[in-house]
Write an enzyme that holds these catalytic residues in place. Sequence first.
Site, short mmCIF file in Angstrom:
data_model
loop_
_atom_site.label_atom_id
_atom_site.label_comp_id
_atom_site.label_asym_id
_atom_site.label_seq_id
_atom_site.Cartn_x
_atom_site.Cartn_y
_atom_site.Cartn_z
N LYS A 55 53.17 39.12 24.60
CA LYS A 55 52.80 40.43 25.15
C LYS A 55 53.86 41.47 24.81
O LYS A 55 53.55 42.58 24.38
CB LYS A 55 52.63 40.32 26.68
CG LYS A 55 51.31 39.66 27.07
CD LYS A 55 51.24 39.26 28.53
CE LYS A 55 49.94 38.46 28.77
NZ LYS A 55 49.81 37.93 30.12
N GLN A 99 53.01 37.99 35.52
CA GLN A 99 52.43 36.81 34.87
C GLN A 99 52.08 35.75 35.92
O GLN A 99 52.91 35.37 36.74
CB GLN A 99 53.42 36.25 33.84
CG GLN A 99 52.89 35.09 33.02
CD GLN A 99 51.74 35.48 32.10
OE1 GLN A 99 51.74 36.55 31.50
NE2 GLN A 99 50.75 34.63 32.00
N ASP A 122 46.13 44.58 34.54
CA ASP A 122 45.32 43.35 34.53
C ASP A 122 43.97 43.58 35.21
O ASP A 122 43.05 42.77 35.05
CB ASP A 122 46.08 42.24 35.29
CG ASP A 122 46.64 41.18 34.35
OD1 ASP A 122 46.17 41.10 33.20
OD2 ASP A 122 47.54 40.44 34.77
#
Length: 303
Positions: A55, A99, A122
């Site tokens: 990422k 995460q 997200d």
Amino acid sequence: MSQASIIDGKAFAARLREKIATSVALLKKDHGLTPALAVVLVGEDPASQVYVNAKGKQTEEAGMESITHRLSPDTPELELLELIESLNSDPKINGILVQLPLPEQIDETKVIDTIDPEKDVDGFHTINVGRLWVGQVAPVPCTPYGCLLMLKDTIGDLTGKRALVLGRSNIVGKPMAALLLAEHCTVTIAHSRTKDLQARCLEADILVAAVGRPQMVPGDWIKPGATVIDVGINRIDAPEKGVNEDGTPKTRLVGDVNFDEAVKVAGAITPVPGGVGPMTIANLLRNTVIAACRQNGLDDPDL
Ligand code: NDP
């Protein structure tokens, strides 16, 4: 027998990343704005480390700023919440991603719901989940949105298609169902308690598999000509590839669909690897650019 066409997620994601990089360059030139993504990793889970590194790398390659916070596995929940609060109030940070999974002393829902919904790239915050289901503008979860982009590219208009989403997780199955419903599909969500799964799958023009069980969907569960999106990422032993130095068998990645069987029945199918996976990070970058535009009163870029 005809073979399904292979949906090349890797190439699709590379094209999307190019468009994102162009959009970022324009934002810099016209508005002096460099979108910034903060990624928080708690612990040392090897798969999570690989994802976080990828990422960060891809964020920078697209011309954006990437900030990674690495916290020890025993980080108290309060410390993580305070870090998120500080990122929320930092005007230079446009997107925040924590995460998952998190160590067990930390409440995942509490953490997600502490992220400013406008920086929740997200799309997991409860407010954004609600916005998605009622059809309001919201950051859309990256994996299902990647699936949707590939479906629209393969099929075109999805109106009236029968879609079966196999799996009902908050990060894949449920948002996937919401997106397909918004495209006017007739959506069925199946899960571990679904009766007669084969019959439900055989009705589907679109089958999205997100169960996390290697090769669970055999070819004879697939309607001939259907479009199959395989979200699953499962590592299995591959003794045919030989053994590692420590004598353990080498491994390979497979999806939730038995690809070799499905490719003979489906009209189009995503491979694993090289299908859904690459689209997920590309959409994270997309969400970060869009978040930066919205936070600065600019129109959404055409991505
Ligand atoms: P979860 O474990 O959170 O959810 C799995 C779902 O599958 C659950 O709803 C479960 O049902 C259902 N399920 C499990 N076993 C069966 C069964 N035998 N029959 C029918 N349904 C079943 O997984 P995720 O949604 O997080 O991930 C799914 C897969 O996608 C994993 O392989 C994961 O690695 C992969 N993934 C890939 C991403 C990518 O970028 N390509 C991103 C995210 C995930 P129930 O609710 O009843 O328990």
